[in-house]
Design a protein around this motif. Structure first.
Motif, PDB file in Angstrom:
ATOM      1  N   PRO A 265      11.391  -6.720   7.805  1.00 52.48           N
ATOM      2  CA  PRO A 265      10.617  -6.223   8.943  1.00 52.48           C
ATOM      3  C   PRO A 265      10.381  -4.720   8.829  1.00 52.48           C
ATOM      4  CG  PRO A 265      12.900  -6.620   9.577  1.00 52.48           C
ATOM      5  CD  PRO A 265      12.737  -7.166   8.183  1.00 52.48           C
ATOM      6  N   LYS A 266       9.399  -4.227   9.593  1.00 54.15           N
ATOM      7  CA  LYS A 266       9.020  -2.797   9.647  1.00 54.15           C
ATOM      8  C   LYS A 266       8.837  -2.176   8.264  1.00 54.15           C
ATOM      9  CE  LYS A 266      13.848  -1.391  10.701  1.00 54.15           C
ATOM     10  NZ  LYS A 266      14.378  -2.751  10.925  1.00 54.15           N
ATOM     11  N   THR A 267       8.342  -2.985   7.328  1.00 49.04           N
ATOM     12  CA  THR A 267       8.273  -2.559   5.932  1.00 49.04           C
ATOM     13  C   THR A 267       6.930  -2.931   5.301  1.00 49.04           C
ATOM     14  OG1 THR A 267      10.670  -2.792   5.649  1.00 49.04           O
ATOM     15  CG2 THR A 267       9.339  -2.850   3.651  1.00 49.04           C
ATOM     16  N   ASN A 268       6.451  -2.049   4.431  1.00 45.20           N
ATOM     17  CA  ASN A 268       5.324  -2.339   3.553  1.00 45.20           C
ATOM     18  C   ASN A 268       5.845  -2.514   2.130  1.00 45.20           C
ATOM     19  OD1 ASN A 268       3.456  -1.843   5.681  1.00 45.20           O
ATOM     20  ND2 ASN A 268       3.495   0.352   5.224  1.00 45.20           N
ATOM     21  N   LEU A 269       5.411  -3.559   1.470  1.00 47.35           N
ATOM     22  CA  LEU A 269       5.667  -3.716   0.029  1.00 47.35           C
ATOM     23  C   LEU A 269       4.368  -3.380  -0.677  1.00 47.35           C
ATOM     24  CD1 LEU A 269       7.507  -4.613  -2.332  1.00 47.35           C
ATOM     25  CD2 LEU A 269       6.581  -6.917  -2.032  1.00 47.35           C
ATOM     26  N   ILE A 270       4.383  -2.304  -1.449  1.00 47.46           N
ATOM     27  CA  ILE A 270       3.163  -1.811  -2.084  1.00 47.46           C
ATOM     28  C   ILE A 270       3.199  -2.156  -3.564  1.00 47.46           C
ATOM     29  CG2 ILE A 270       1.760   0.235  -2.539  1.00 47.46           C
ATOM     30  CD1 ILE A 270       3.289   1.525  -0.104  1.00 47.46           C
ATOM     31  N   ILE A 271       2.232  -2.961  -3.986  1.00 49.47           N
ATOM     32  CA  ILE A 271       2.118  -3.373  -5.393  1.00 49.47           C
ATOM     33  C   ILE A 271       0.980  -2.584  -6.019  1.00 49.47           C
ATOM     34  CG2 ILE A 271       1.780  -5.310  -6.974  1.00 49.47           C
ATOM     35  CD1 ILE A 271       2.599  -7.189  -4.664  1.00 49.47           C
ATOM     36  N   ASP A 272       1.326  -1.688  -6.937  1.00 46.86           N
ATOM     37  CA  ASP A 272       0.329  -0.831  -7.594  1.00 46.86           C
ATOM     38  C   ASP A 272      -0.125  -1.507  -8.882  1.00 46.86           C
ATOM     39  OD1 ASP A 272      -0.918   1.259  -9.199  1.00 46.86           O
ATOM     40  OD2 ASP A 272      -0.135   2.664  -7.711  1.00 46.86           O
ATOM     41  N   LEU A 273      -1.402  -1.879  -8.942  1.00 46.17           N
ATOM     42  CA  LEU A 273      -1.915  -2.622 -10.097  1.00 46.17           C
ATOM     43  C   LEU A 273      -2.151  -1.728 -11.307  1.00 46.17           C
ATOM     44  CD1 LEU A 273      -4.465  -4.608  -7.942  1.00 46.17           C
ATOM     45  CD2 LEU A 273      -2.460  -5.602  -9.013  1.00 46.17           C
ATOM     46  N   LYS A 274      -2.317  -0.430 -11.081  1.00 42.30           N
ATOM     47  CA  LYS A 274      -2.555   0.486 -12.199  1.00 42.30           C
ATOM     48  C   LYS A 274      -1.247   0.855 -12.892  1.00 42.30           C
ATOM     49  CE  LYS A 274      -4.977   3.376  -9.650  1.00 42.30           C
ATOM     50  NZ  LYS A 274      -5.812   4.544  -9.209  1.00 42.30           N
ATOM     51  N   SER A 275      -0.259   1.255 -12.108  1.00 42.79           N
ATOM     52  CA  SER A 275       1.025   1.653 -12.704  1.00 42.79           C
ATOM     53  C   SER A 275       1.952   0.461 -12.933  1.00 42.79           C
ATOM     54  CB  SER A 275       1.725   2.670 -11.806  1.00 42.79           C
ATOM     55  OG  SER A 275       2.062   2.092 -10.555  1.00 42.79           O
ATOM     56  N   LYS A 276       1.561  -0.705 -12.401  1.00 38.68           N
ATOM     57  CA  LYS A 276       2.360  -1.938 -12.503  1.00 38.68           C
ATOM     58  C   LYS A 276       3.769  -1.741 -11.933  1.00 38.68           C
ATOM     59  CE  LYS A 276      -0.196  -3.770 -16.465  1.00 38.68           C
ATOM     60  NZ  LYS A 276      -0.127  -4.414 -17.782  1.00 38.68           N
ATOM     61  N   THR A 277       3.807  -1.102 -10.778  1.00 38.52           N
ATOM     62  CA  THR A 277       5.072  -0.857 -10.097  1.00 38.52           C
ATOM     63  C   THR A 277       4.983  -1.357  -8.654  1.00 38.52           C
ATOM     64  OG1 THR A 277       4.362   1.366  -9.413  1.00 38.52           O
ATOM     65  CG2 THR A 277       5.589   1.184 -11.487  1.00 38.52           C
ATOM     66  N   THR A 278       6.151  -1.575  -8.049  1.00 38.00           N
ATOM     67  CA  THR A 278       6.201  -1.942  -6.639  1.00 38.00           C
ATOM     68  C   THR A 278       7.204  -1.047  -5.928  1.00 38.00           C
ATOM     69  OG1 THR A 278       7.944  -3.597  -6.986  1.00 38.00           O
ATOM     70  CG2 THR A 278       5.671  -4.366  -7.127  1.00 38.00           C
ATOM     71  N   VAL A 279       6.945  -0.800  -4.661  1.00 37.39           N
ATOM     72  CA  VAL A 279       7.865   0.004  -3.866  1.00 37.39           C
ATOM     73  C   VAL A 279       7.890  -0.531  -2.443  1.00 37.39           C
ATOM     74  CG1 VAL A 279       6.070   1.714  -3.291  1.00 37.39           C
ATOM     75  CG2 VAL A 279       8.480   2.356  -3.148  1.00 37.39           C
ATOM     76  N   GLU A 280       9.098  -0.590  -1.868  1.00 38.82           N
ATOM     77  CA  GLU A 280       9.256  -0.939  -0.461  1.00 38.82           C
ATOM     78  C   GLU A 280       9.319   0.345   0.346  1.00 38.82           C
ATOM     79  OE1 GLU A 280      12.517  -3.399   0.601  1.00 38.82           O
ATOM     80  OE2 GLU A 280      11.709  -5.203  -0.337  1.00 38.82           O
ATOM     81  N   LYS A 281       8.540   0.387   1.428  1.00 37.46           N
ATOM     82  CA  LYS A 281       8.469   1.616   2.218  1.00 37.46           C
ATOM     83  C   LYS A 281       8.455   1.272   3.692  1.00 37.46           C
ATOM     84  CE  LYS A 281       5.641   5.804   2.595  1.00 37.46           C
ATOM     85  NZ  LYS A 281       4.357   6.433   2.175  1.00 37.46           N
ATOM     86  N   LYS A 282       9.431   1.772   4.449  1.00 39.94           N
ATOM     87  CA  LYS A 282       9.451   1.541   5.890  1.00 39.94           C
ATOM     88  C   LYS A 282       8.395   2.403   6.564  1.00 39.94           C
ATOM     89  CE  LYS A 282      14.244   0.112   6.750  1.00 39.94           C
ATOM     90  NZ  LYS A 282      15.480   0.412   7.503  1.00 39.94           N
ATOM     91  N   TYR A 283       7.657   1.806   7.502  1.00 40.28           N
ATOM     92  CA  TYR A 283       6.694   2.578   8.267  1.00 40.28           C
ATOM     93  C   TYR A 283       7.259   2.936   9.641  1.00 40.28           C
ATOM     94  CZ  TYR A 283       5.801  -2.030  10.328  1.00 40.28           C
ATOM     95  OH  TYR A 283       5.950  -3.253  10.943  1.00 40.28           O
ATOM     96  N   TRP A 284       8.462   2.436   9.962  1.00 43.21           N
ATOM     97  CA  TRP A 284       9.047   2.686  11.284  1.00 43.21           C
ATOM     98  C   TRP A 284      10.550   2.482  11.214  1.00 43.21           C
ATOM     99  CZ3 TRP A 284      11.092  -0.925  15.111  1.00 43.21           C
ATOM    100  CH2 TRP A 284      11.264  -0.361  16.385  1.00 43.21           C
TER     101      TRP A 284
END
Length: 394
Positions: A215-234
Motif C-alpha cells: 500500500p501507499k507505494t509506486n513500483l516503477i519499472i524503467d524499460l530503458k535502464s531495465k531496473t525497478t524501484v519501490e517508492k512510497k508516495y505517502w
C-alpha cells in the motif's frame, strides 16, 4: 470494481500466443467488469501497438461508475500515457478544476483521466493528492516506464509475479497461477495462518512467488535502464495527533462526514446497507443528509431471531422515514455458496464473514438494480470494535 491484468518484459518480447493467453487471464475475472473490455499490447522500442511482438500488455474489464460512455473505456490514452485502473478517485472533481487552472484540457468526464493529468503535472509523487481507492498501471510512452500504484490502505488488490525479468500483475491471484511453472505453498506464512489466523500482514501471499504490491507505494519499472524501484508516495508514521479529546472528536466527525459525502459521487444509483449496527447506521444517517429520501437502504435479516438486529433497523427507518428493503437470509443455507466464496477469495479465511457477505451481495444483486453500495465494513478495525484489535494496537 474493475479487473486488470498486465505484463512487462525487460528482455525478450512477447508474441501472438502470449497475447491470446493474456486476454484469457484478463477475462478470467470478467465478473469484476461486465460493462466493457479491451486489451492493448505495446512495443516500447518503436512506440507501436503490436500483437505479434510486444513487451507491454494492458488488459481491462470495466464496471462503469463514473462517465458511463465509451469514452471511459480502458486502457485509456491521453498525454502520451496509457492506463488501466481499478477503483475510484473520490476527489476527482476538485483535482480536475485544479488541473484546468494549470491549462490541462480534458476529453472525458472520468476520474481515470485525472490520474494521468496528475502524473503529467506532478510526477509519481502527485498520487499523494488522490483521495480514493485504487490499483492501476500507467505506461508512460515517452519516458519508457510502467508505474504500478496502490492506494494508501490497500483497499484495492494488486498482485505481482516476477520471473526472468518479466513482471505480471493482476487484480486476483487466480490470474497469475497459470503463469507459474509450479504452484507451491508459502509454508512459513501458512503456519502463521494456522497458528494465529493472520493474513495480509505483509506483502507475501500463501502462494510462493506471488506478492502484493505494498500500500501507499509506486513500483516503477524503467524499460530503458531495465531496473525497478519501490517508492512510497505517502507515509503517516511520523504524523502526530494533537489537540484535546473534544478537538479530536470534532476532527474525526468532520473527516467521517466528508468521507461519506464524497463517496456519493456516482453516475449510477448509490444505495446503503443498513444492518442495524452503529457503523452502517452512522454512514446511512450522513448519506441521508446529502442525498435525501432518494437514498435506498437494504437490510439483511436473519430467520434466527436471537441474531437479528431487525428492531434497530426498524427504529432507524421509522425515525428518519427512509426507504428500506429487507432481504431474508436463511442461515442454514449460507454454506451452499461456500465453494463459490473460496473460489473468489483465492486464499483461505478464518471466519464466516466473507461467506455471509457474499450471500448478502448476491441477494442484493438479485433483488435490486443498485450498482454502488455503502457499508460499514472495516469500521471495527479502525475503531477497535472487538477486543482482539486492542492487542494489535498495544
Amino acid at each position: 470494481m474493475c479487473g486488470i491484468f498486465g505484463a512487462v518484459s525487460l528482455d525478450e518480447e512477447f508474441n501472438q500466443k502470449n497475447f491470446e493467453k493474456f486476454v484469457e487471464l484478463t477475462d478470467l475475472v470478467s465478473y469484476r467488469g461486465p460493462d466493457a473490455a479491451d486489451y492493448k499490447s505495446f512495443n516500447s522500442h518503436n512506440k507501436s501497438i503490436d500483437r505479434n511482438s510486444f513487451n507491454i500488455f494492458l488488459g481491462h474489464r470495466r464496471l462503469s461508475i463514473i462517465d458511463l460512455s465509451s469514452e471511459g473505456n480502458q486502457p485509456l490514452f491521453c498525454d502520451d500515457c496509457w492506463i488501466i485502473f481499478n477503483g475510484e478517485i473520490f476527489n476527482y472533481i476538485e483535482l480536475r478544476e485544479e488541473l484546468k487552472s494549470k491549462n490541462h484540457i480534458f476529453n472525458t468526464q472520468t476520474d481515470t483521466e485525472v490520474i494521468i493529468k496528475i502524473y503529467k503535472e506532478y510526477g509519481e509523487d502527485g498520487f499523494n493528492k488522490l483521495n480514493g481507492m485504487w490499483a492501476f498501471a500507467l505506461y508512460d510512452v515517452k519516458n519508457e516506464k510502467v508505474i504500478l500504484s496502490r492506494d494508501r490502505f490497500s483497499i484495492k488488490p494488486l498482485f505481482l509475479y516476477q520471473h526472468s525479468n518479466k513482471y505480471f500483475f493482476a487484480s486476483e491471484i487466480k490470474q497469475l497461477l497459470p503463469l507459474l511453472s509450479k504452484i507451491e505453498l508459502q509454508t512459513d506464512h501458512f503456519r502463521i495462518f494456522l497458528q494465529q489466523g493472520l493474513l495480509d500482514f505483509d506483502n507475501y501471499t500463501l502462494f510462493k512467488n506471488i506478492y502484493r504490491i505494498p500500500p501507499k507505494t509506486n513500483l516503477i519499472i524503467d524499460l530503458k535502464s531495465k531496473t525497478t524501484v519501490e517508492k512510497k508516495y505517502w507515509d503517516y508514521s511520523d504524523q502526530k495527533i494533537e489537540g484535546s479529546d473534544d478537538e479530536i472528536f470534532l476532527k474525526f466527525r468532520e473527516l467521517f462526514v466528508d468521507s461519506v459525502k464524497i463517496r456519493l459521487r456516482s453516475d449510477v444509483q448509490v444505495g446503503s446497507l443498513l444492518s442495524g449496527g452503529l457503523d452502517s447506521s452512522s454512514i446511512t444517517f450522513v448519506a441521508l443528509q446529502f442525498s435525501g429520501q432518494l437514498l435506498q437502504t437494504f437490510s439483511v435479516i436473519s430467520n434466527q431471531k436471537k441474531f437479528s438486529e431487525e428492531k434497530f433497523i426498524d427504529i432507524f427507518t421509522r425515525n428518519f422515514k427512509v426507504s428500506n428493503k429487507k432481504i431474508l437470509l436463511d442461515s442454514d443455507k449460507l454454506k451452499d455458496n461456500l465453494d463459490k466464496v473460496i473460489e473468489h477469495q483465492d486464499e483461505p479465511f478464518n471466519y464466516f464473514i466473507p461467506v455471509a457477505h457474499f450471500n448478502l451481495i448476491k441477494a442484493l444483486n438479485e433483488n435490486s438494480d443498485i450498482i454502488v453500495i455503502l457499508n460499514g465494513q472495516g469500521g471495527d478495525e479502525t475503531l477497535m470494535g472487538y477486543l482482539r484489535f486492542y492487542f494489535f494496537y498495544w
